[in-house]
Design a protein around this motif. Sequence first.
Motif, PDB file in Angstrom:
ATOM      1  N   SER A 281       0.832  -1.212   0.000  1.00 49.19           N
ATOM      2  CA  SER A 281       0.000   0.000   0.000  1.00 49.19           C
ATOM      3  C   SER A 281       0.863   1.257   0.000  1.00 49.19           C
ATOM      4  CB  SER A 281      -0.908  -0.001   1.238  1.00 49.19           C
ATOM      5  OG  SER A 281      -1.771  -1.102   1.220  1.00 49.19           O
ATOM      6  N   VAL A 282       1.959   1.217   0.781  1.00 54.46           N
ATOM      7  CA  VAL A 282       2.845   2.391   0.840  1.00 54.46           C
ATOM      8  C   VAL A 282       3.472   2.650  -0.530  1.00 54.46           C
ATOM      9  CG1 VAL A 282       5.017   3.261   1.805  1.00 54.46           C
ATOM     10  CG2 VAL A 282       3.349   2.141   3.293  1.00 54.46           C
TER      11      VAL A 282
ATOM     12  N   SER B 255       1.007   4.109  -2.866  1.00 53.56           N
ATOM     13  CA  SER B 255       0.755   5.525  -2.579  1.00 53.56           C
ATOM     14  C   SER B 255       1.846   6.405  -3.180  1.00 53.56           C
ATOM     15  CB  SER B 255       0.693   5.746  -1.064  1.00 53.56           C
ATOM     16  OG  SER B 255      -0.325   4.979  -0.499  1.00 53.56           O
TER      17      SER B 255
ATOM     18  N   GLY C 222       1.293   6.688  -6.743  1.00 51.48           N
ATOM     19  CA  GLY C 222       0.181   7.605  -6.995  1.00 51.48           C
ATOM     20  C   GLY C 222       0.624   9.064  -6.967  1.00 51.48           C
ATOM     21  N   VAL C 223       1.476   9.415  -5.998  1.00 50.48           N
ATOM     22  CA  VAL C 223       1.983  10.793  -5.902  1.00 50.48           C
ATOM     23  C   VAL C 223       2.844  11.127  -7.119  1.00 50.48           C
ATOM     24  CG1 VAL C 223       3.483  12.332  -4.580  1.00 50.48           C
ATOM     25  CG2 VAL C 223       1.886  10.819  -3.390  1.00 50.48           C
TER      26      VAL C 223
END
Length: 343
Positions: free
Chosen positions: A166-167, A170, A173-174
């Motif tokens: 998940s990290v 993320s 995604g950024v």
Amino acid sequence: MISDGTNRRSTVLLILGLLLCFLANISAGSVHVPLEDVWQGLIGGETSRPAYRFIILEYRLPKAITAVLTGSGLAVSGLLMQTLFRNPLAGPFVLGLSSGASLGVAILILGAGTFGGWLGGLLLSNWSLVLASALGSFLVLMAVLAVTLRVKDTMAILIIGLMFGSVTASVVGVLSYFSPAEQLQQYVFWSFGSLGNLSWQALGVLTLCWLFGMILAIGRIKSLNSLLLGTRYAQSMGLRVRRTTLLLIVATSLLAGGITAFAGPIAFVGLAVPHLTRQLVPSADHRLLLPAVVLFGAALMLICDTIAQLPGSEFTLPINAITSLVGAPVVIWLLVRKRKLMF
């Protein structure tokens, strides 16, 4: 107890199934190539149409070989992780290895637009993609392994692996949010997964990663059997656990990282193929299980790729979607039928 004859029959069945799937995969596609022409094209004979030879040798043969390397490599990665963590739910995708590899490729693809020019082109070379992908999966696996020294509960380890995934998602995604449209589109298409975009040169790089990973895995077969008895018992038998663990991590990183770099993140195969193979070869002995997993993983990926080609159509579906659509119901059916996965 399963007899050697049963295992031999299962292995022969897997080899014949793999050959059939290989020929069918080359035959199927937007242009149907008869099996006789496929055979003639592969052995250097005359095909009924000259175009068939070009289609077979320049497009479908590299794609079929990529499918074999991808399916077998991911399946072996899953087997290594399930034995190392002694957990039937471990696999490259569940433990965050594929996410780590995706992060490495995302940084490379999305960051290449910042530099541009020859430096941007250098960053997007085949070797750069493999290094970034393998390094990403290696770092995530090392982090998961560091956590396992403090947390003994296997379910907690899997949850931690998912959190690492998940990290990294993320962070991707950024990076995607601030990236130019061209690089973002390139990354999105890569993340769909594809086996058909590799040149012979890129396939050579992927084959080298696969070979090194497989050699390391095959060299640890005896150690893998010892690890099934538990770490302490394996140590009492003279196994150097830390060295074995490091070699298994390097093997998994090379296989999962190299494959993810070229074919994109592909789910399901690493987790499910070892379990599906155990239904056919019900043995915990890695001398039997590892080659069977290689054959089964390669055949399954060829089947999924043949379905993804939508034979007779111009369209090709993302391979990542097909592996999950085909494989997940099979695993659910096995769980319902057997009530427990063999391990």
